[in-house]
Design a protein around this motif. Structure first.
Motif, mmCIF file in Angstrom:
data_model
loop_
_atom_site.group_PDB
_atom_site.id
_atom_site.type_symbol
_atom_site.label_atom_id
_atom_site.label_comp_id
_atom_site.label_asym_id
_atom_site.label_seq_id
_atom_site.Cartn_x
_atom_site.Cartn_y
_atom_site.Cartn_z
ATOM 1 N N ARG A 78 0.833 -1.204 0.000
ATOM 2 C CA ARG A 78 0.000 0.000 0.000
ATOM 3 C C ARG A 78 0.870 1.256 0.000
ATOM 4 O O ARG A 78 0.575 2.229 -0.707
ATOM 5 C CB ARG A 78 -0.934 -0.011 1.208
ATOM 6 C CG ARG A 78 -1.951 1.128 1.197
ATOM 7 C CD ARG A 78 -2.957 1.004 2.305
ATOM 8 N NE ARG A 78 -3.773 -0.186 2.172
ATOM 9 C CZ ARG A 78 -4.812 -0.276 1.345
ATOM 10 N NH1 ARG A 78 -5.119 0.737 0.549
ATOM 11 N NH2 ARG A 78 -5.521 -1.389 1.299
ATOM 12 N N ALA A 79 1.949 1.234 0.784
ATOM 13 C CA ALA A 79 2.836 2.397 0.828
ATOM 14 C C ALA A 79 3.470 2.682 -0.526
ATOM 15 O O ALA A 79 3.668 3.846 -0.899
ATOM 16 C CB ALA A 79 3.921 2.180 1.888
ATOM 17 N N ALA A 80 3.797 1.633 -1.277
ATOM 18 C CA ALA A 80 4.389 1.813 -2.604
ATOM 19 C C ALA A 80 3.449 2.583 -3.520
ATOM 20 O O ALA A 80 3.882 3.457 -4.283
ATOM 21 C CB ALA A 80 4.735 0.456 -3.210
ATOM 22 N N THR A 91 0.869 4.532 -2.465
ATOM 23 C CA THR A 91 0.676 5.870 -1.896
ATOM 24 C C THR A 91 1.808 6.798 -2.309
ATOM 25 O O THR A 91 1.578 7.954 -2.694
ATOM 26 C CB THR A 91 0.586 5.784 -0.359
ATOM 27 O OG1 THR A 91 -0.526 4.969 0.009
ATOM 28 C CG2 THR A 91 0.409 7.169 0.252
ATOM 29 N N ASP A 92 3.040 6.282 -2.260
ATOM 30 C CA ASP A 92 4.192 7.090 -2.653
ATOM 31 C C ASP A 92 4.142 7.469 -4.132
ATOM 32 O O ASP A 92 4.716 8.488 -4.540
ATOM 33 C CB ASP A 92 5.491 6.344 -2.357
ATOM 34 C CG ASP A 92 5.755 6.193 -0.862
ATOM 35 O OD1 ASP A 92 5.081 6.872 -0.073
ATOM 36 O OD2 ASP A 92 6.624 5.382 -0.502
ATOM 37 N N ALA A 93 3.456 6.643 -4.932
ATOM 38 C CA ALA A 93 3.318 6.940 -6.360
ATOM 39 C C ALA A 93 2.116 7.830 -6.639
ATOM 40 O O ALA A 93 1.817 8.126 -7.811
ATOM 41 C CB ALA A 93 3.189 5.636 -7.155
ATOM 42 N N GLY A 94 1.435 8.271 -5.583
ATOM 43 C CA GLY A 94 0.276 9.137 -5.756
ATOM 44 C C GLY A 94 -0.981 8.409 -6.176
ATOM 45 O O GLY A 94 -1.905 9.028 -6.727
ATOM 46 N N SER A 154 -4.160 5.415 -5.246
ATOM 47 C CA SER A 154 -4.903 4.724 -4.183
ATOM 48 C C SER A 154 -5.845 3.699 -4.810
ATOM 49 O O SER A 154 -7.068 3.842 -4.745
ATOM 50 C CB SER A 154 -5.686 5.721 -3.331
ATOM 51 O OG SER A 154 -6.546 6.505 -4.143
ATOM 52 N N ASP A 202 10.626 -4.514 -7.476
ATOM 53 C CA ASP A 202 10.153 -3.785 -6.306
ATOM 54 C C ASP A 202 8.721 -3.313 -6.546
ATOM 55 O O ASP A 202 8.403 -2.833 -7.641
ATOM 56 C CB ASP A 202 11.064 -2.571 -6.060
ATOM 57 C CG ASP A 202 10.821 -1.930 -4.709
ATOM 58 O OD1 ASP A 202 9.718 -1.384 -4.498
ATOM 59 O OD2 ASP A 202 11.737 -1.955 -3.870
ATOM 60 N N ARG A 216 7.378 -0.706 -5.691
ATOM 61 C CA ARG A 216 7.387 0.710 -6.059
ATOM 62 C C ARG A 216 7.564 0.881 -7.565
ATOM 63 O O ARG A 216 7.018 1.822 -8.159
ATOM 64 C CB ARG A 216 8.484 1.440 -5.287
ATOM 65 C CG ARG A 216 8.194 1.576 -3.786
ATOM 66 C CD ARG A 216 9.376 2.114 -3.024
ATOM 67 N NE ARG A 216 10.501 1.183 -3.053
ATOM 68 C CZ ARG A 216 11.626 1.340 -2.376
ATOM 69 N NH1 ARG A 216 11.790 2.415 -1.612
ATOM 70 N NH2 ARG A 216 12.597 0.441 -2.444
ATOM 71 N N ALA A 243 4.921 2.644 -10.000
ATOM 72 C CA ALA A 243 5.344 3.715 -10.901
ATOM 73 C C ALA A 243 4.938 3.420 -12.338
ATOM 74 O O ALA A 243 4.559 4.331 -13.090
ATOM 75 C CB ALA A 243 6.856 3.900 -10.801
#
Length: 445
Positions: A65-67, A69-72, A74, A273, A275, A279
């Motif tokens: 989930r954090a990955a 969120t960090d990419a903007g 949801s 990853d 993330r 991305a």
């Protein structure tokens, strides 16, 4: 995933443990998982035994989930229930905000039994029966990933007969090779999944004339155990172009379901990853004003589970061939090695064995099949009968694919978390294997 592709030496026991911080080698208790000695689990619940780590599962859910969120982003997150359908797994992930991706009526009912709301369940699968479609309509699931023109027309008939409307997402086959094992690739033109890319616009046009349907968007899933961004990028680029084309034809496209497929490092692979996956999705769909969904399975559950087994015997082989270690776990428990040539780390549990010299061994089960091989020429210490081993990264496509072949009862399932353990599914009684059978009276004659 295919053992034939490996050209580097197998990782040693220290390397396997270093890459899995929830496993710890204790000088007295031996191998521990989330603070629970595996020897204590074997003593309490026998072997073979599946062990799921609740803390590991939660940690991976939060990292995923954090990955995003960090990419903007949801996206709605739907766990691929087919990878691990244990009720404790589903309850754990539901508490972390995950719904489910189900591929059968049974999986839908299992998700509901775990307390997952219908609007958090997505229904996928290439062979949905009329009864399963009726169940999905009756419950009002998040959306149905339709796999063919024929299914779309059947769904229209079923929905109309029930006086309901179905939220429909068309699964696109983008003709993209996921660069993974042949048996878990799902997005090539000759794979059985999805609707050919070029057929989608005409099918959206037809859907305008079909009652009982609300066309919501597109879905894509190109395979499993994907460790490169490039296949995702190619598939998502095709879907993004399709969204623009459909909108230009006057169709509303609200949802893009990006599927799953994110791989893990079973051996020494460089796993993608999450993330990077996030991305890639942001790059493709960030400017399209669509609601995103993802369907991760293996990435969440595989590292959270292991199969605990006991050595039955050893067997000396002819010179030039590795000696055998015969376990009480077999291909009926963990089918992946015989089915896909999959590689799973195998680690002894006892403290002395964790530091003993290793030589190549082939690890097999007792099932009466030559394919019942769990590892070939694997560097392991000499293990005597009754020694325990842990087969790693078995939390996905492990217990769910088990069978009772050779009249072997299904193994117990245990969960661990921060030093606690609980058996959540007892070992199947041997009598249960034939409890539902009958013999016609006329057999006696």
């Amino acid at each position: 995933m295919d053992a034939a592709i490996y050209t580097t030496p197998d990782p040693d026991l220290r390397e396997l443990l270093a890459a899995r911080p929830t496993l710890r080698a204790d000088a007295i208790d031996g191998l521990c998982f989330e603070g629970v000695p595996l020897a204590a689990i074997a003593a309490a619940h026998g072997t073979p035994c599946w062990v799921m780590g609740v803390g590991t599962l939660k940690g991976r859910a939060r990292a995923l989930r954090a990955a995003f969120t960090d990419a903007g982003l949801s996206p709605s997150m739907h766990f691929a229930l087919k990878s691990n359908d244990l009720r404790a797994t589903l309850v754990t992930l539901a508490a972390e905000g995950f719904g489910c991706d189900a591929v059968s009526g049974g999986e839908i009912r299992r998700a509901r039994a775990a307390g997952i709301a219908p609007h958090h369940i997505v229904f996928s699968g290439v062979g949905k029966t009329d009864a399963e479609l009726d169940l999905a309509l009756e419950l009002g699931l998040a959306h149905i990933n339709v796999e063919s023109a024929e299914e779309l027309r059947r769904l229209s008939v079923r929905a109309s007969a029930m006086g309901r409307e179905a939220d429909v997402v068309l699964r696109v086959n983008p003709d993209v090779d996921a660069a993974t094992h042949d048996k878990i690739s799902t997005g090539r033109a000759d794979d059985k999944f999805g609707i050919p890319f070029g057929d989608i616009p005409a099918l959206f046009d037809e859907a305008r004339r079909l009652p009982g349907l609300r066309m919501a968007g597109l879905a894509v899933h190109i395979g499993s155990q994907i460790n490169e961004a490039a296949p995702f990028r190619r598939a998502y680029a095709r879907i993004a172009s399709l969204v623009r084309d459909l909108r230009a034809r006057g169709h509303a496209v609200h949802i893009v379901d990006c599927g799953g497929g994110l791989g893990i490092a079973y051996r020494d692979e460089i796993a993608l990853d999450p993330r990077a996956w996030a991305a890639t999705i942001a790059e493709a769909f960030g400017d399209l004003d669509v609601r995103l969904a993802i369907e991760p399975g293996r990435w969440l559950s595989a590292p959270a589970g292991l199969l605990l087994a006991r050595v039955i015997d050893t067997k000396a082989m002819p010179e030039g061939s590795p000696d055998l270690i015969v376990l009480d776990a077999a291909m009926n428990d963990l089918a992946r090695p015989s089915l896909y040539d999959s590689w799973h780390g195998i680690v002894p549990v006892a403290p002395p064995a964790l530091h003993a010299p290793c030589t190549p061994h082939t690890v097999v089960g007792p099932v009466c099949e030559s394919s019942d091989v769990l590892a070939r020429a694997r560097p392991l210490p000499r293990l005597e009968p009754d020694a325990l081993v842990a087969i790693l990264d078995a939390g996905a496509y492990g217990a769910v694919m088990s069978s009772t072949y050779n009249s072997r009862p299904l193994a117990a399932q245990v969960v661990v978390d921060d030093g606690r353990m609980a058996c959540v599914k007892p070992r199947q009684d041997i009598e249960a294997l034939w409890a539902g059978e009958t013999v016609p009276e006329w057999f006696a004659a």
